[in-house]
Design an enzyme around this catalytic site. Structure first.
Site, PDB file in Angstrom:
ATOM      1  N   PHE A   1       0.858  -1.183   0.000  1.00 10.05           N
ATOM      2  CA  PHE A   1       0.000   0.000   0.000  1.00 10.05           C
ATOM      3  C   PHE A   1       0.893   1.232   0.000  1.00 10.05           C
ATOM      4  O   PHE A   1       1.791   1.363   0.833  1.00 10.05           O
ATOM      5  CB  PHE A   1      -0.901  -0.029   1.227  1.00 10.05           C
ATOM      6  CG  PHE A   1      -1.887   1.092   1.278  1.00 10.05           C
ATOM      7  CD1 PHE A   1      -2.732   1.333   0.209  1.00 10.05           C
ATOM      8  CD2 PHE A   1      -1.971   1.908   2.401  1.00 10.05           C
ATOM      9  CE1 PHE A   1      -3.651   2.366   0.257  1.00 10.05           C
ATOM     10  CE2 PHE A   1      -2.885   2.935   2.453  1.00 10.05           C
ATOM     11  CZ  PHE A   1      -3.728   3.172   1.388  1.00 10.05           C
ATOM     12  N   THR A   2       0.675   2.160  -0.933  1.00 10.40           N
ATOM     13  CA  THR A   2       1.642   3.238  -1.172  1.00 10.40           C
ATOM     14  C   THR A   2       1.307   4.544  -0.468  1.00 10.40           C
ATOM     15  O   THR A   2       1.921   5.564  -0.750  1.00 10.40           O
ATOM     16  CB  THR A   2       1.742   3.515  -2.687  1.00 10.40           C
ATOM     17  OG1 THR A   2       0.453   3.892  -3.179  1.00 10.40           O
ATOM     18  CG2 THR A   2       2.268   2.293  -3.415  1.00 10.40           C
ATOM     19  N   CYS A   3       0.381   4.553   0.454  1.00  8.67           N
ATOM     20  CA  CYS A   3       0.012   5.804   1.134  1.00  8.67           C
ATOM     21  C   CYS A   3       1.155   6.241   2.043  1.00  8.67           C
ATOM     22  O   CYS A   3       1.448   5.601   3.058  1.00  8.67           O
ATOM     23  CB  CYS A   3      -1.267   5.614   1.934  1.00  8.67           C
ATOM     24  SG  CYS A   3      -1.759   7.109   2.836  1.00  8.67           S
ATOM     25  N   THR A   4       1.809   7.358   1.705  1.00  6.30           N
ATOM     26  CA  THR A   4       2.938   7.821   2.513  1.00  6.30           C
ATOM     27  C   THR A   4       2.488   8.485   3.810  1.00  6.30           C
ATOM     28  O   THR A   4       3.312   8.671   4.719  1.00  6.30           O
ATOM     29  CB  THR A   4       3.816   8.797   1.709  1.00  6.30           C
ATOM     30  OG1 THR A   4       2.988   9.808   1.116  1.00  6.30           O
ATOM     31  CG2 THR A   4       4.584   8.049   0.629  1.00  6.30           C
TER      32      THR A   4
END
Length: 782
Positions: free
Chosen positions: A751-754
């Site tokens: 999951f790429t949510c920073t």
């Protein structure tokens, strides 16, 4: 029958007389190297006289050393001295009581005292307050009849002390006192004469240099029962000593250093007591009298015994002086109320808690009348001095801290004069502390200043809303101060009820958020949102927060949260997500601004921005990056093609092959003073910088829910990679490191949510190296 001194035949002398002669011989030989030269009985046999109960005389000659103390005309009469033994009937050594060495010592000392003082005075000596000397023994001289009626003179000194001349210098007096105290410390019972240091001279003596350290220790040895009447202690240092049951009548203690000196159960009447300016800690007086004693204005009299004053005149001091009566004590006053006199006599807040106000107020409440009379005399003096408001201004706080409290509020004269002073003091407090935090209140402030401010708000209720910053601080400290009285807390709670009922305040408390959720404060818990500050600019805006939050925002630490409050407009809660804390505080709630800015200056994240985005080349971007650190959410997004390309142009040279270039890495170490730091310390700093850039790339700042600037994600991941190389131990685990790295790049389906990455990394840093995180992460993001 004549017996030589070397071989006295005691066979015909009763046992009691044997002990008497032996004791006298032993006692005198030490002090004067004297010897008994003869012992003889008179007309009849000694034994026969003792059997019949008649008096017998045992004669011994005084040594020449003693005779030398007398005038020539008296010396011939001293050749023979009798010790008369009366009514000793028991010749079988079975007497009821033998003569003790102590009694013999007293007899011998009494004999010497009388002859040295009076030379030709005969007397009969009896132990003061005790039964006659054993066996009916009395002492007489010059072969004259003894006086049958016993007198009761003061307890006499030992032979050795009285037979020497008085000390002639302070050093000799100091030695004499030291010797006496050491004897007393060793368990010897000193006579009154041993403890008589009247007319002594201790000028310039530092007692800590002549006495054992045990006399200077807390609960140490005590100087007990000494007479220092009419003595001089000028310029001496008696600090940390304890004088108990001592007499200082008519003595002079001028410019004496007496830090933490204790006087208990003592007579300090009719003396001059002037502390040296080097006295740091006031002496104490416990059950001690100071009748007609002249005291300067900086003293603690909490244990003094006051009596009715007599008609004696004020003391005369060099340079003149004014005085007021405090019971039977004389207190010094200035000749003229100059600026220096006002500060020196009245400003205890500037003089380590010492002033004439505190001196008078230090007396216990049982002397309320005496305290009020003295304060009235002080006020009359101030009124007569025609002091200007500017002259009084520096001491307003000191004046109200004492005079605005009972028992002085009962005096119409004091209240009338103090009223305008208190009004000016309150106006100054409102002007000064509405927009800045009050100093952390100590015991003095809680007990003496806060009640005065409550009283002032009570008299001027409009100030509660016009100066809600100060008012809420006063209520906060009244409710949380450990040294505030229950009465103070009750009055504070009652005043806050009045404040909440004000039309400018009441619309904000009926929203289900305030206090106990029904519009009333809940003082049983510090977590309840009981405090409501009104905006200094917009009457429709208010801030609601708890006791704990208000305390920490007024006195923040690096971990203080600056968004743990409700922002209300027209009573409704509004989001602070896109509001800059610094702008909110500057415009609406300035009481927090200074503390916020002080904490912000300790955050050093901006230094990395200046390295990457110099103001000369990238001025606009630099401002955008810095501005974003002042708020939790940014409306500026950098995901359009032009922005992505521009950021890539700036960051790609810093990340060859996706890693920090050696040159850039050295720039970072230099900027954060880490060149000589340990690898772990370097790693912790890089980890926290990575956390901040992860926040930059998230939807909260320059990204969106579906996209984020690749250059910022890549730079954040490169910082984290370098931290791992330097010290893997600072990471939770290798698995967690891999997961964070995959999230930055979107690898392996991560999951790429920073935002999630930034929050996770921030929590870890706060737990394991919080001080490093607090030195870097912007306050608005903390």
């Amino acid at each position: 029958m004549k017996i030589s001194s070397g071989a006295i035949n005691f066979s015909t002398i009763p046992n009691q007389v044997k002990k008497l002669i032996t004791s006298i011989r032993e006692h005198t030989k030490n002090g004067f190297a004297s010897k008994i030269t003869s012992v003889k009985n008179t007309h009849a046999s000694l034994n026969e006289k003792l059997k019949t109960g008649k008096s017998s005389s045992i004669e011994f000659a005084l040594p020449q050393k003693i005779k030398d103390f007398f005038q020539p005309k008296d010396k011939n009469t001293l050749n023979k001295t009798l010790i008369t033994v009366k009514n000793i009937k028991d010749t079988n050594n079975a007497g009821k009581k033998n003569i003790s060495a102590e009694d013999v010592s007293k007899m011998n000392a009494a004999f010497m005292r009388k002859h040295i003082a009076n030379q030709t005075c005969d007397y009969n000596y009896r132990v003061t307050g005790a039964a006659p000397l054993p066996g009916g023994v009395s002492v007489s001289a010059n072969n004259r009849p003894t006086v049958s009626e016993g007198r009761t003179p003061p307890v006499s000194p030992s032979l050795s002390l009285q037979a020497t001349s008085s000390p002639s210098s302070p050093a000799e007096w100091a030695k004499k006192l030291t010797d006496a105290l050491l004897r007393q410390k060793a368990g010897e019972t000193l006579t009154a004469a041993d403890r008589d240091f009247s007319n002594a001279d201790f000028r310039n003596i530092t007692f800590s240099k002549i006495l054992p350290t045990s006399f200077m220790k807390r609960d140490g040895d005590i100087i007990k029962g000494f007479n220092f009447s009419n003595s001089k202690f000028t310029y001496s240092d008696i600090s940390h000593l304890h004088f108990d049951e001592c007499r200082f009548t008519y003595s002079t203690l001028s410019d004496v250093v007496c830090s933490n000196t204790k006087f208990s159960n003592s007579d300090m009447n009719e003396l001059t007591l002037q502390y040296s300016i080097t006295t740091r800690q006031q002496p104490s007086f416990i059950n001690t009298t100071l009748k007609n004693t002249f005291i300067r204005h900086k003293a603690n009299l909490s244990g003094v015994i006051l009596n009715e004053p007599d008609n004696s005149s004020p003391p005369s001091v060099s340079g003149g002086g004014n005085f007021i009566r405090l019971g039977d004590i004389w207190l010094q006053m200035p000749l003229l109320w100059s600026e220096n006199a006002v500060d020196g006599f009245l400003n205890h807040e500037h003089n380590n808690g010492k002033s004439i106000l505190m001196t008078i107020d230090s007396l216990p409440d049982k002397y309320s009348q005496e305290k009020v009379r003295a304060m009235e005399d002080l006020v009359k003096s101030l009124r007569g001095g025609r002091l200007t408001e500017a002259c009084i201004r520096p001491v307003e706080s000191s004046l109200v801290s004492v005079l605005a409290h009972p028992p002085y509020t009962q005096s119409a004269l004091i209240s009338e004069w103090l009223g305008p002073v208190q009004e000016r003091f309150f106006a100054h407090q409102c002007q000064t502390y509405n927009d800045v935090p009050l100093p952390a209140p100590d015991t003095y402030y809680q007990q003496r200043i806060l009640p005065v401010l409550l009283d002032s708000f009570d008299r001027n209720s409009a100030a509660m809303t016009t100066h809600s910053g100060l008012f809420n601080q006063v209520i906060l400290h009244c409710m949380t101060g450990v040294d505030c009285t229950d009465g103070t807390r009750q009055k504070a709670a009652a005043l806050y009820e009045q404040y909440l009922a004000h039309p400018a305040v009441s619309p904000h408390i009926h929203n289900g958020l305030f206090g106990n959720y029904d519009g009333s404060p809940d003082w049983t818990t510090r977590a309840a949102d009981n405090f409501l500050l009104l905006s200094s600019q917009d009457s429709d805006t208010a801030m609601m927060l708890s006791t704990d939050t208000l305390l920490t925002m007024l006195n923040p630490t690096p971990d203080t949260a600056w968004d743990n409050f409700y922002l209300l407009r027209a009573g409704e809660n509004v989001s602070t997500a896109q509001i800059s804390p610094v702008e909110l505080f500057r415009h609406d709630f300035p009481v927090f601004l200074a503390a916020f800015n002080q904490q912000a200056t300790q955050r050093r994240f901006g230094e990395l921005i200046d390295i990457i985005l110099s103001t000369e080349e990238h001025g606009e971007l630099n401002q955008q990056f810095i501005a974003a650190t002042n708020q939790k959410h940014s409306t500026v997004k950098l995901i359009d093609d032009a922005s992505v390309s521009r950021l890539a142009t700036i960051f790609d040279p810093l990340l060859p092959e996706g890693k920090l270039s050696p040159a850039h890495y050295q720039h970072i170490l230099s900027a954060y003073h880490l060149t000589d730091a340990t690898p772990q310390k370097q790693a912790e700093t890089l980890f926290c910088l990575s956390t901040a850039f992860a926040r930059y790339s998230s939807s909260a700042i320059f990204g969106t829910e579906h996209d984020s600037p690749p250059a910022l994600r890549g730079y954040a991941e490169a910082l984290m990679q370098k931290a791992w190389e330097l010290s893997p131990a600072i990471f939770p685990s290798s698995e967690q490191f891999t997961e964070w790295s995959d999230r930055f790049h979107g690898l392996h389906g991560a999951f790429t949510c920073t935002s999630v990455v930034a929050d996770s990394m921030q929590r870890h840093a706060r737990k394991y190296f919080p001080s490093v995180l607090s030195s870097i992460l912007p306050l608005a993001w903390a």
